[in-house]
Scaffold this motif. Structure first.
Motif, PDB file in Angstrom:
ATOM      1  N   GLY A 114      -0.124  -0.178   7.298  1.00 48.93           N
ATOM      2  CA  GLY A 114      -1.276   0.785   6.635  1.00 48.93           C
ATOM      3  C   GLY A 114      -2.302   0.362   7.755  1.00 48.93           C
ATOM      4  O   GLY A 114      -2.361  -0.888   8.196  1.00 48.93           O
ATOM      5  N   ASP A 115      -3.399   1.145   7.757  1.00 53.55           N
ATOM      6  CA  ASP A 115      -4.442   0.917   8.724  1.00 53.55           C
ATOM      7  C   ASP A 115      -5.465  -0.485   8.130  1.00 53.55           C
ATOM      8  O   ASP A 115      -5.797  -1.282   8.609  1.00 53.55           O
ATOM      9  N   GLY A 116      -5.287  -0.314   6.841  1.00 54.33           N
ATOM     10  CA  GLY A 116      -6.286  -1.467   5.966  1.00 54.33           C
ATOM     11  C   GLY A 116      -5.427  -2.699   6.326  1.00 54.33           C
ATOM     12  O   GLY A 116      -5.758  -3.767   6.866  1.00 54.33           O
ATOM     13  N   GLY A 117      -3.953  -2.820   6.007  1.00 52.85           N
ATOM     14  CA  GLY A 117      -3.247  -3.886   6.126  1.00 52.85           C
ATOM     15  C   GLY A 117      -3.191  -4.522   7.786  1.00 52.85           C
ATOM     16  O   GLY A 117      -3.385  -5.567   8.266  1.00 52.85           O
ATOM     17  N   GLY A 150       0.841  -1.212  -0.087  1.00 52.43           N
ATOM     18  CA  GLY A 150      -0.073  -0.041   0.063  1.00 52.43           C
ATOM     19  C   GLY A 150       0.819   1.428   0.153  1.00 52.43           C
ATOM     20  O   GLY A 150       2.061   1.106  -0.492  1.00 52.43           O
ATOM     21  N   MET A 151       0.324   2.282   0.384  1.00 47.62           N
ATOM     22  CA  MET A 151       1.385   3.751   0.434  1.00 47.62           C
ATOM     23  C   MET A 151       2.329   3.385   1.375  1.00 47.62           C
ATOM     24  O   MET A 151       3.382   4.033   1.074  1.00 47.62           O
ATOM     25  N   MET A 179      -1.286  -7.471   1.299  1.00 46.86           N
ATOM     26  CA  MET A 179      -1.638  -6.534   2.520  1.00 46.86           C
ATOM     27  C   MET A 179      -1.205  -7.315   3.738  1.00 46.86           C
ATOM     28  O   MET A 179      -1.186  -8.525   3.565  1.00 46.86           O
ATOM     29  N   THR A 208      -8.377   5.169   5.021  1.00 46.00           N
ATOM     30  CA  THR A 208      -8.760   4.621   3.852  1.00 46.00           C
ATOM     31  C   THR A 208      -7.725   3.742   3.060  1.00 46.00           C
ATOM     32  O   THR A 208      -6.657   3.639   3.719  1.00 46.00           O
ATOM     33  N   LEU A 209      -8.098   2.910   2.010  1.00 48.13           N
ATOM     34  CA  LEU A 209      -7.339   2.040   1.240  1.00 48.13           C
ATOM     35  C   LEU A 209      -6.499   2.764   0.233  1.00 48.13           C
ATOM     36  O   LEU A 209      -6.893   2.985  -0.813  1.00 48.13           O
ATOM     37  N   GLY A 210      -5.612   3.734   0.881  1.00 53.31           N
ATOM     38  CA  GLY A 210      -4.932   4.968   0.109  1.00 53.31           C
ATOM     39  C   GLY A 210      -4.454   4.490  -1.209  1.00 53.31           C
ATOM     40  O   GLY A 210      -4.665   5.262  -2.335  1.00 53.31           O
ATOM     41  N   MET A 211      -3.605   3.300  -1.357  1.00 53.81           N
ATOM     42  CA  MET A 211      -2.846   3.196  -2.466  1.00 53.81           C
ATOM     43  C   MET A 211      -3.866   2.677  -3.709  1.00 53.81           C
ATOM     44  O   MET A 211      -3.907   3.267  -4.807  1.00 53.81           O
ATOM     45  N   VAL A 212      -5.096   2.116  -3.445  1.00 53.34           N
ATOM     46  CA  VAL A 212      -6.051   1.892  -4.356  1.00 53.34           C
ATOM     47  C   VAL A 212      -6.925   2.959  -4.789  1.00 53.34           C
ATOM     48  O   VAL A 212      -7.315   3.743  -5.832  1.00 53.34           O
ATOM     49  N   GLY A 218       3.169  -9.093  -3.103  1.00 53.07           N
ATOM     50  CA  GLY A 218       2.259  -8.031  -2.846  1.00 53.07           C
ATOM     51  C   GLY A 218       0.873  -7.942  -2.136  1.00 53.07           C
ATOM     52  O   GLY A 218      -0.161  -7.368  -2.502  1.00 53.07           O
ATOM     53  N   ASN A 223      -4.843   6.430   7.887  1.00 46.79           N
ATOM     54  CA  ASN A 223      -5.436   7.425   7.044  1.00 46.79           C
ATOM     55  C   ASN A 223      -6.964   6.960   6.627  1.00 46.79           C
ATOM     56  O   ASN A 223      -7.502   7.685   5.891  1.00 46.79           O
TER      57      ASN A 223
HETATM   58  C1  TPP Z   1      -4.674  -9.479   0.504  1.00 47.18           C
HETATM   59  C2  TPP Z   1      -4.759  -8.232  -0.286  1.00 47.18           C
HETATM   60  N1  TPP Z   1      -6.142  -7.518  -0.562  1.00 47.18           N
HETATM   61  C3  TPP Z   1      -6.119  -6.687  -1.359  1.00 47.18           C
HETATM   62  C4  TPP Z   1      -5.039  -5.996  -2.151  1.00 47.18           C
HETATM   63  C5  TPP Z   1      -5.312  -4.767  -2.985  1.00 47.18           C
HETATM   64  N2  TPP Z   1      -4.709  -3.602  -2.417  1.00 47.18           N
HETATM   65  C6  TPP Z   1      -3.365  -3.269  -2.399  1.00 47.18           C
HETATM   66  S1  TPP Z   1      -2.830  -2.026  -1.596  1.00 47.18           S
HETATM   67  C7  TPP Z   1      -4.453  -1.804  -1.068  1.00 47.18           C
HETATM   68  C8  TPP Z   1      -4.759  -0.673  -0.091  1.00 47.18           C
HETATM   69  C9  TPP Z   1      -4.116  -0.967   1.110  1.00 47.18           C
HETATM   70  O1  TPP Z   1      -4.642   0.055   2.334  1.00 47.18           O
HETATM   71  P1  TPP Z   1      -3.909   0.247   3.825  1.00 47.18           P
HETATM   72  O2  TPP Z   1      -3.214  -0.736   4.406  1.00 47.18           O
HETATM   73  O3  TPP Z   1      -4.711   1.060   4.639  1.00 47.18           O
HETATM   74  O4  TPP Z   1      -2.639   1.436   3.451  1.00 47.18           O
HETATM   75  P2  TPP Z   1      -2.589   2.680   2.579  1.00 47.18           P
HETATM   76  O5  TPP Z   1      -2.290   2.329   1.198  1.00 47.18           O
HETATM   77  O6  TPP Z   1      -3.897   3.371   2.979  1.00 47.18           O
HETATM   78  O7  TPP Z   1      -1.426   3.390   3.132  1.00 47.18           O
HETATM   79  C10 TPP Z   1      -5.237  -2.826  -1.521  1.00 47.18           C
HETATM   80  C11 TPP Z   1      -6.696  -3.028  -1.176  1.00 47.18           C
HETATM   81  C12 TPP Z   1      -3.748  -6.518  -1.813  1.00 47.18           C
HETATM   82  N3  TPP Z   1      -2.475  -6.195  -2.470  1.00 47.18           N
HETATM   83  N4  TPP Z   1      -3.857  -7.454  -0.781  1.00 47.18           N
END
Ligand code: TPP
Length: 581
Positions: free
Chosen positions: A436-439, A385-386, A412, A466-470, A410, A464
């Motif tokens: 990342g908050d999503g990760g 991600g970001m 998360m 948000t799922l920022g990179m996407v 790649g 942040n």
């Molecule tokens: C298991 C998995 N699900 C979905 C994705 C697609 N994906 C890549 S980056 C990302 C967003 C990550 O969000 P976050 O962890 O919040 O980090 P940010 O980019 O906001 O810093 C997603 C959904 C992935 N790479 N791996």
């Protein structure tokens, strides 16, 4: 007749192969193995994680940091299915991981029994070897093959083992042999090395581009660069080797790129690709001559149109090549690229020095503070991600620092479990996960592993919301960002509630003091940094298509009435936008 059960002999073989840590979760069919592990507690540690996927991420990181093979254990059906994503990561990162997937009772296989899956099919694509132990007579051979496939093949070697067979006595150990763990030395022929030397002699603007395969050849790569006055760019997996203490380092290219590497490649007439399987061939220019060196012959020419492909360890190859190359005194190309590089690096400082006018902390500022305050030999793990971008650009590598990520697969959610594995792999070193908050929330149960086992990892959440990179990817191609918002709790308070040192940081002035407290804390610590969701990472060169995509998205947002969002986006990145314009 041996006195060993299959499970006992298996654990014995793991110890002999140098495995010290096994990550996983117990289960009925795994009980004989768990019992054997219990009796081997002095030699091998069973790390009880909360999700087998995280166990596999941790095992891969441990193997990379310690240089020793590691193991994972998943029980029949769901327990082993959970391993899948993490094992893909291990395989793609080349981590030596021995995986044990226990299975339903042997008499029930093929009947659609409770928890029955087809592990041979499920794991076929993410393992160097998958061997099913269908009877005690196949032991010790099948585990030997799986262990050797993991260690010699640098990837995952798996055994599938029904619980009843794990408890059975081994009849005959006569075929047992010491596990083979030594890899050969591989070097190209003299005539090929002469050809490479001749091509190098013809070239004027030479660029070195290195990856993970330079790991044991840092001194040779730097010597080559010095002799040829060639700038050194690198793939992410080469960053911790080639950036540290290297006056000729010019950064990374590709989607996360920064610095002078892209310009260097674009202006070169010869590229030396050393130990890299860099995926993004669009960033490797077509015009120069390319010489590629890799100890894995299957990597040669699969990403770029290579003029000379040499199968060999980078160190071995360069040691043979260096005496055949004349030292150059003209450093004009190198100087020009370094000047470009330093100009780009200065540009990257914008949001390290300025707070930004958007909502939340600038991630660049947080990442820089982490880099400044971490130990000289810290291990960092970065989430996909970001955080990958912030890690690539703002974590400054020093000799001894190491960087982990899900760089091949790649996925998360890699950073926290990789940090846990790194801490077991090298307990004396500081380990910092950039999440990342999503990760982080995807495998959040591992916070309880860190808390319960008192693993002093430092978890830095870039929250942040948000799922920022996407979100950014959507905007680049002209989609309205949608489905990317994440409603988060205060992760600092959540950490405190489970017994981990936790803080939430919302003001720039609090960033460094909070990091210092987390690093000084003897146990696990988490900081929840509330960062700006709109912080963009400008690519090394912004294409017209990307600018058009952003313009399209922002005009769509305007027409849908979301003028406030457009204004926020612009406000958050106004300094970057000014630089592009
Ligand atoms: C298991 C998995 N699900 C979905 C994705 C697609 N994906 C890549 S980056 C990302 C967003 C990550 O969000 P976050 O962890 O919040 O980090 P940010 O980019 O906001 O810093 C997603 C959904 C992935 N790479 N791996």
């Amino acid at each position: 007749m041996s006195s060993n059960t299959v499970a006992e002999l298996l654990v014995d073989q793991m110890v002999e192969a140098g495995i010290r840590n096994v990550y996983g979760i117990v289960g009925d069919s795994a009980n004989p193995i768990v019992d054997a592990l219990r009796r081997h507690e002095a030699d091998i540690t069973f790390v009880h994680v909360r999700n087998e996927e995280a166990g596999a991420f941790a095992a891969g990181a441990d193997a990379q940091i310690s240089g020793r093979p590691t193991a994972v254990l998943g029980s029949s059906g769901p327990g082993s299915v959970h391993l899948l994503n993490g094992l893909y990561d291990c395989q793609r990162n080349g981590s030596a991981v021995f995986a044990i997937a226990t299975h339903v009772p042997s008499a029930e296989i093929g009947t659609g029994y409770f928890q029955e899956t087809k592990p041979e099919f499920i794991f076929a694509d993410c393992c160097n070897y998958v061997g099913t132990i269908g009877s005690a007579q196949q032991v010790p051979r099948i585990p030997e093959l799986a262990l050797q496939a993991a260690i010699l093949g640098r990837g995952v070697g798996m055994v599938i083992l029904p619980g009843d067979i794990a408890a059975a006595k081994v009849d005959d150990e006569s075929l047992r042999h010491p596990i083979i763990t030594t890899r050969p030395v591989i070097r190209p022929s003299d005539s090929d090395i002469d050809r490479a030397a001749a091509m190098i002699a013809q070239a004027e603007r030479i660029v070195i581009f290195g990856g993970f395969g330079t790991r044991d050849a840092r001194a040779e790569v730097l010597e080559l660069s010095d002799k040829l006055k060639a700038p050194i760019g690198y793939a992410y997996r080469g960053k911790d080797v080639l950036e540290a203490d290297n006056p000729n380092a010019v950064g990374m290219t590709g989607l996360l790129g920064w610095g002078g590497a892209t310009a260097a490649l674009g202006a070169s007439d010869l590229v030396l690709m050393l130990g890299t399987d860099f995926y993004y061939h669009a960033f490797l220019p077509a015009q120069p001559t390319i010489i590629q060196v890799d100890d894995n012959a299957s990597h040669l020419g699969r990403r770029a149109s290579v003029d000379l492909g040499l199968t060999g360890d980078v160190g071995e190859t360069l040691r043979a090549l260096l005496p055949r190359i004349e030292a150059r005194s003209d450093s004009s190309f190198l100087d020009k690229i370094l000047e470009h590089h330093h100009r780009d690096v200065r540009k990257l400082q914008t949001y390290v020095e300025h707070e930004g006018s958007g909502d939340g902390l600038r991630p660049e500022m947080v990442a820089t503070a982490l880099s400044d305050l971490a130990d000289d030999d810290a291990v960092f793990s970065v989430d996909t991600g970001m955080c990958n971008v912030w890690g690539a650009r703002y974590l400054h590598m020093k000799p001894g620092r190491q960087l982990l990520g899900s760089f091949g697969h790649g996925s998360m959610a890699n950073a926290m479990p990789q940090a846990i594995g790194a801490k077991f792999g090298s307990p004396e070193r500081q380990v910092v996960a950039i999440c990342g908050d999503g990760g982080f929330s995807m495998l959040m149960g591992e916070l309880l592993t860190a808390a319960g086992l008192d693993i002093p990892v430092k978890l830095m959440v870039f929250n942040n919301s948000t799922l920022g990179m996407v979100r950014a990817e959507m905007m680049v191609v002209g989609y309205e960002p949608w489905g990317t918002d994440v409603k988060n709790p205060d992760f600092g308070a959540l950490a405190s509630a489970v017994g981990v040192h936790g803080e939430r940081v919302e003001q720039a002035a609090d960033i460094r003091p909070a990091i210092e407290r987390a690093f000084a804390h003897p146990g696990p610590a988490l900081i929840d940094f509330v960062t700006d969701p709109r912080a963009l990472a400008m690519p090394p060169s912004t294409t017209l298509e990307q600018v058009k995509g952003f313009a399209l998205t922002t005009s769509k947002l305007m027409f849908s009435g979301d003028v406030a969002e457009v204004w926020q986006q612009a406000k958050s990145n106004i300094r970057d936008i000014r630089q592009v314009l």
